[in-house]
Design a protein around this motif. Structure first.
Motif, mmCIF file in Angstrom:
data_model
loop_
_atom_site.group_PDB
_atom_site.id
_atom_site.type_symbol
_atom_site.label_atom_id
_atom_site.label_comp_id
_atom_site.label_asym_id
_atom_site.label_seq_id
_atom_site.Cartn_x
_atom_site.Cartn_y
_atom_site.Cartn_z
ATOM 1 N N HIS A 8 0.849 -1.194 0.000
ATOM 2 C CA HIS A 8 0.000 0.000 0.000
ATOM 3 C C HIS A 8 0.876 1.233 0.000
ATOM 4 O O HIS A 8 0.620 2.186 -0.738
ATOM 5 C CB HIS A 8 -0.921 -0.006 1.226
ATOM 6 N N PRO A 41 0.791 2.121 -5.126
ATOM 7 C CA PRO A 41 -0.102 2.865 -6.020
ATOM 8 C C PRO A 41 0.008 4.366 -5.801
ATOM 9 O O PRO A 41 0.095 4.835 -4.665
ATOM 10 C CB PRO A 41 -1.498 2.340 -5.649
ATOM 11 N N ASN A 44 -1.965 6.765 -2.913
ATOM 12 C CA ASN A 44 -2.554 5.833 -1.951
ATOM 13 C C ASN A 44 -3.030 6.564 -0.703
ATOM 14 O O ASN A 44 -2.548 7.634 -0.350
ATOM 15 C CB ASN A 44 -1.572 4.710 -1.611
ATOM 16 N N TRP A 45 -3.983 5.929 -0.003
ATOM 17 C CA TRP A 45 -4.692 6.548 1.114
ATOM 18 C C TRP A 45 -3.764 6.990 2.229
ATOM 19 O O TRP A 45 -3.878 8.085 2.766
ATOM 20 C CB TRP A 45 -5.727 5.547 1.629
ATOM 21 N N MET A 76 -2.845 3.153 -12.802
ATOM 22 C CA MET A 76 -3.725 2.175 -13.443
ATOM 23 C C MET A 76 -3.285 1.870 -14.873
ATOM 24 O O MET A 76 -3.518 0.774 -15.381
ATOM 25 C CB MET A 76 -5.156 2.701 -13.444
ATOM 26 N N TRP A 95 -3.203 -5.465 1.486
ATOM 27 C CA TRP A 95 -3.831 -4.162 1.316
ATOM 28 C C TRP A 95 -3.552 -3.658 -0.102
ATOM 29 O O TRP A 95 -2.868 -2.690 -0.332
ATOM 30 C CB TRP A 95 -3.337 -3.168 2.356
ATOM 31 N N ASN A 96 -4.061 -4.388 -1.071
ATOM 32 C CA ASN A 96 -4.018 -4.021 -2.479
ATOM 33 C C ASN A 96 -5.378 -4.334 -3.087
ATOM 34 O O ASN A 96 -6.160 -5.105 -2.522
ATOM 35 C CB ASN A 96 -2.914 -4.791 -3.220
ATOM 36 N N GLU A 97 -5.624 -3.741 -4.225
ATOM 37 C CA GLU A 97 -6.898 -3.980 -4.897
ATOM 38 C C GLU A 97 -6.972 -5.416 -5.424
ATOM 39 O O GLU A 97 -5.981 -5.944 -5.946
ATOM 40 C CB GLU A 97 -7.073 -3.002 -6.058
ATOM 41 N N PRO A 98 -8.141 -6.068 -5.296
ATOM 42 C CA PRO A 98 -8.286 -7.421 -5.846
ATOM 43 C C PRO A 98 -7.918 -7.507 -7.318
ATOM 44 O O PRO A 98 -7.390 -8.537 -7.765
ATOM 45 C CB PRO A 98 -9.770 -7.726 -5.617
ATOM 46 N N SER A 99 -8.161 -6.448 -8.070
ATOM 47 C CA SER A 99 -7.836 -6.476 -9.502
ATOM 48 C C SER A 99 -6.334 -6.613 -9.714
ATOM 49 O O SER A 99 -5.885 -7.355 -10.596
ATOM 50 C CB SER A 99 -8.355 -5.211 -10.185
ATOM 51 N N LEU A 100 -5.528 -5.919 -8.886
ATOM 52 C CA LEU A 100 -4.073 -6.040 -8.995
ATOM 53 C C LEU A 100 -3.617 -7.431 -8.586
ATOM 54 O O LEU A 100 -2.810 -8.065 -9.270
ATOM 55 C CB LEU A 100 -3.384 -4.998 -8.114
#
Length: 367
Positions: A8, A41, A44-45, A76, A95-100
């Motif tokens: 993350h 990313p 990131n938050w 992206m 703590w990453n996007e499921p798509s990645l």
């Protein structure tokens, strides 16, 4: 070996505890001679919140403490295949996007030139299992779980011998005893999502006030009601502190306290927070609210003191403040345990051993 870690954030530790361990273990891998890069990313938050609160100055402590670490942002539109070019080992944090996560697994399923591991350091596998089961890990070589209780969850999901318990640890190159005039207690932690509100009051705020010891607190995400509670107990709240500043903060205090989140006492027993490792590495006496050291990571009563009740915690706090020999014993024993078993150097070597065991082994798909 070229090692990539999809995190993350490496740059920001703002409400991002995984950054603590990640920095330490990547530093050890660099010291071992590996080519190491963290990929995070863009926007990131955690980093966005840090920059919003503190600007670029908020990154100064990290940059000064970890000059050898490299982090690269990606967006992206970036080509994942190009990012993976030349990689031998790729680790992907939960703590990453499921798509990645799924895309990296798909690439690995079509290639055999790198090892791909999933790293889980959270309680969602038991608190929100659907969120973890949403990750497509079918292309992954294995799972790194930060406690045996979490490893058992993955084994029940069919991972068998392809899951390894990879505990967090202290970066002993940075987390070490420092000189300082010591007084009062300190707690470094985020308020979070109400996972330990009652425990903080029972095992930290109230006993500290009853023991007549000043208490300093550092952390983020303290809502107004939390700040009101701190004011009611006479606690000095200092806001966010970079994790790299923790050794100097610990050096100014007599002791610190471990208050685990409820998930790690009820659903994933045996997993301490990384603050336990870091505090002991800094040579500060540690007092702990109840949790089950089911894996025998430490020597309770020697490395730190357990308190079964708030009253017992108050007694420990008074003893710590009055007994220099007790403080010295806890410091000595805690340092011994960290340096012999729980440094990031130990974990880096374990990772290399795990990777070596996977050489030439085909991927076994897990439903």
């Amino acid at each position: 070996m070229k090692i990539l870690y999809f995190t993350h954030s490496l740059l920001s530790c703002w409400n991002h505890g995984n950054a603590h361990f990640l920095r330490g273990v990547l530093r050890e891998l660099v010291a071992m001679g590996h080519d190491v890069l963290a990929l995070e990313p863009e926007g990131n938050w955690s980093l966005a919140n840090l920059l919003s609160d503190h600007g670029e100055e908020g990154l100064a402590a990290y940059r000064q403490a970890y000059p050898e670490l490299r982090a690269q942002g990606y967006g992206m539109k970036d080509d994942l295949v190009a990012l993976l070019d030349g990689a031998d080992l790729v680790i992907v944090h939960e703590w990453n996007e499921p798509s990645l996560v799924g895309a990296l697994g798909l690439i690995r399923a079509g290639r055999s030139d790198f090892t791909l591991l999933f790293h889980d350091t959270h309680h969602r596998a038991v608190s929100d299992p659907d969120a973890i089961r949403a990750f497509d890990l079918s292309g992954y070589d294995g799972v790194l779980a930060f406690g045996e209780a979490l490893s058992e969850v993955y084994r029940s999901w069919g991972w068998g011998e392809r899951v390894w318990t990879w505990h967090e640890a202290a970066d002993t190159r940075h987390f070490r005893p420092l000189p300082g005039e010591k007084s009062g207690l300190v707690w470094i932690g985020n308020w979070g999502d109400g996972e330990r509100t009652a425990e903080l009051e029972d095992y930290l705020f109230r006993p500290a006030r009853q023991a007549k010891l000043p208490l300093d607190i550092y952390g983020v995400r303290y809502p107004q009601e939390a700040l009101a509670t701190l004011e009611r107990y006479g606690v000095a709240y200092h806001g966010w502190a970079p994790n790299a500043a923790a050794p100097a903060i610990f050096a100014r205090h007599l002791a610190t306290v471990h208050v685990p989140r409820r998930y790690y006492t009820q659903l994933l027993p045996g997993i301490p927070t990384i603050r336990v490792f870091e505090a002991l590495a800094c040579g500060i006496p540690l007092l702990s609210a109840p949790w089950d050291d089911s894996e025998g990571l430490f020597r309770p009563g020697e490395d730190f003191l357990f308190a079964r009740t708030g009253d017992e915690m108050r007694g420990h706090m008074r003893a710590i403040s009055e007994d220099a020999d007790l403080r010295a014993s806890l410091v000595r024993n805690g340092l011994e345990t960290i340096r012999s078993r729980h440094s990031c150097a130990h974990r880096a070597q374990q990772l290399m051993d795990i990777t070596a065991s996977l050489d030439a082994q085909p991927i076994r798909s897990v439903a």
